[in-house]
Design an enzyme around this catalytic site. Structure first.
Site, PDB file in Angstrom:
ATOM      1  N   TYR A 122       0.809  -1.217   0.000  1.00  0.00           N
ATOM      2  CA  TYR A 122       0.000   0.000   0.000  1.00  0.00           C
ATOM      3  C   TYR A 122       0.840   1.264   0.000  1.00  0.00           C
ATOM      4  CZ  TYR A 122      -4.262  -2.576   0.858  1.00  0.00           C
ATOM      5  OH  TYR A 122      -5.332  -3.411   0.737  1.00  0.00           O
TER       6      TYR A 122
ATOM      7  N   LYS B 147       2.423 -13.946   5.645  1.00  0.00           N
ATOM      8  CA  LYS B 147       2.707 -14.928   4.591  1.00  0.00           C
ATOM      9  C   LYS B 147       4.217 -15.137   4.517  1.00  0.00           C
ATOM     10  CE  LYS B 147       0.705 -16.668   1.568  1.00  0.00           C
ATOM     11  NZ  LYS B 147       0.264 -18.091   1.460  1.00  0.00           N
TER      12      LYS B 147
ATOM     13  N   ASP C  34      -6.331  -5.799   5.603  1.00  0.00           N
ATOM     14  CA  ASP C  34      -7.418  -5.270   4.794  1.00  0.00           C
ATOM     15  C   ASP C  34      -8.400  -6.392   4.467  1.00  0.00           C
ATOM     16  OD1 ASP C  34      -8.927  -3.618   3.251  1.00  0.00           O
ATOM     17  OD2 ASP C  34      -7.447  -3.314   1.674  1.00  0.00           O
TER      18      ASP C  34
ATOM     19  N   ASP D  83      -3.382 -17.470   4.839  1.00  0.00           N
ATOM     20  CA  ASP D  83      -4.451 -18.305   4.263  1.00  0.00           C
ATOM     21  C   ASP D  83      -5.019 -19.269   5.304  1.00  0.00           C
ATOM     22  OD1 ASP D  83      -1.615 -18.828   3.128  1.00  0.00           O
ATOM     23  OD2 ASP D  83      -2.443 -20.830   3.333  1.00  0.00           O
TER      24      ASP D  83
END
Ligand code: NAI
Length: 379
Positions: free
Chosen positions: A132, A200, A270, A246
């Site tokens: 971002y 991640k 987000d 995930d």
């Protein structure tokens, strides 16, 4: 005793949701405290353009730089000013690095899952770094080609094709740690049992993996006596754990009761904030706050809803619940709880605005103003 609350009305449905929400916030406080709120309006968005010619006047920025608490309605993105988004401009220039979203279910709201009441989490999302940061170059442009050539020639990176669009994902130790520190303090102050770092790092070893490691390091460096890890639990201490993003989405559906505080980099946060808000049926009700080290800036998480603006149809729930968060922050948690209970009662009694009607069997649809009045009466 007075506390100054700066507020920005916002565009579209801003005016009506504030008209419904402010009396509720003031009344809840009056029931629990001698403290009074001194509401000081700041101009931004369309109202600011009309009065000053600028969507974000310097006077507003100056007041916010010195403020402790502010609240805002939604702001539309003005066309033709060259400014991408007022919300992004505010976050960046005020260094509002932590985006905090509590997610819980209100009884009576039908949701896509069987046990929405098992979700009771607070998400701390890093708000300034990650993909971002806005460092991105369109495919086939001289900038993108130059960057790709640099990667190839200077760093030996051959797998980025010439035609690629490229972006940069900056994540720093300082940026990650200040977010995790804030989440940790909140978890400890509120007697929570666990904090989960969502990353991640299995794929992005140095950025997301860095976030994970810096999170654990911070806990060990600054909160060693109060925390432990999942592998070496110590009774009575806050458990720091981590989940790959995930897997966290699965966990949020399968075992949400095992998670209380999530600390996440920008993009993961987000996604998971909206997924969890949807899981409890409350996307339109979700409150949020963006914080710097000095300012807590509460904002309705929905947009300006231009198609229903001025029709007394908007749901003021998000701003009302922002008010509850704000009251908690300024030290009147009982007033905050009153608001949540009062709003919960309105929904349980099936009095809801039109946006929630499909989620409440036998709903009695009420207008924005009436919804505010019902919540106020329930206080
Ligand atoms: P939106 O949230 O305004 O609307 C999406 C849908 O939800 C519409 O059907 C709308 O009627 C409904 N809705 C939203 N809030 C509602 C409420 N309180 N009560 C009842 N129904 C509600 O999102 P959209 O249409 O993408 O954006 C409209 C404008 O809002 C844009 O200019 C956008 O930039 C801005 N925006 C501002 C945000 C902020 O200030 N934090 C966040 C999101 C969008």
């Amino acid at each position: 005793m007075q506390k100054t609350i700066y507020w920005i009305e916002g565009d579209g449905i801003g005016r009506e949701i504030w008209q419904a929400a402010r009396p509720v916030i003031d009344a809840a406080l009056a029931k629990e405290s001698e403290l009074k709120l001194d509401w000081q309006e700041l101009l931004a968005g369309e109202k600011a353009v009309a009065e000053t010619g600028s969507p974000l006047p310097e006077a507003t920025m100056q007041a916010l730089r010195g403020a402790e608490v502010a609240m805002k309605g939604p702001l539309g993105t003005p066309v033709g000013t060259g400014m991408r988004s007022l919300n992004v401009a505010l976050r960046q220039s005020l260094d509002l690095y932590a985006c905090i979203r509590p997610v819980r279910h209100f009884e009576g709201l039908e949701t896509p899952v069987k046990h929405p009441e098992r979700v009771d989490m607070v998400i701390f999302r890093e708000n300034t770094e990650d993909v971002y940061a806005g460092v991105e170059f369109a495919a086939q442009t001289p900038e993108a080609r130059k960057l790709i050539a640099f990667l190839r020639e200077e760093l030996g990176v051959t797998k980025v094709g010439d035609a690629a669009a490229v972006g940069i994902k900056p994540m720093t130790e300082a940026g990650s740690k200040r977010l995790v520190r804030r989440a940790l303090r909140f978890a400890l102050d509120n007697g929570k049992q666990s904090l989960t770092l969502v990353h991640k790092g299995n794929i992005m070893k140095f950025t997301e993996g860095g976030f994970r490691q810096w999170g654990y390091d911070l806990a060990a460096e600054e909160f060693a006596d109060l925390t432990c890890t999942e592998k070496e639990p110590v009774p009575g201490r806050l458990v720091i754990k981590d989940r790959i993003a995930d897997a966290m989405f699965q966990e949020a559906l399968l075992r949400p009761e095992e998670y209380q505080i999530l600390a996440t980099p920008n993009l993961n946060g987000d996604y998971i904030s909206d997924a969890l808000a949807a899981q409890v049926g409350g996307l339109g009700l979700a409150p949020g706050v963006n914080m710097s080290d000095t300012l807590a800036f509460y904002e309705a998480t929905h947009g300006t809803a231009p198609t229903i603006a001025g029709q007394d149809k908007a749901n003021p729930g998000s701003v009302i619940l922002c008010g509850a968060l704000m009251l908690e922050h300024i030290g009147v948690p009982r007033a905050a709880e009153r608001i949540r209970t009062a709003l919960g009662k309105a929904i349980a009694a099936k009095a809801v605005t039109v946006d929630l009607a499909a989620q409440v069997t036998g709903a009695r649809v009420v207008g924005c103003r009436e919804f505010g009045e019902i919540v106020g009466a329930n206080l």
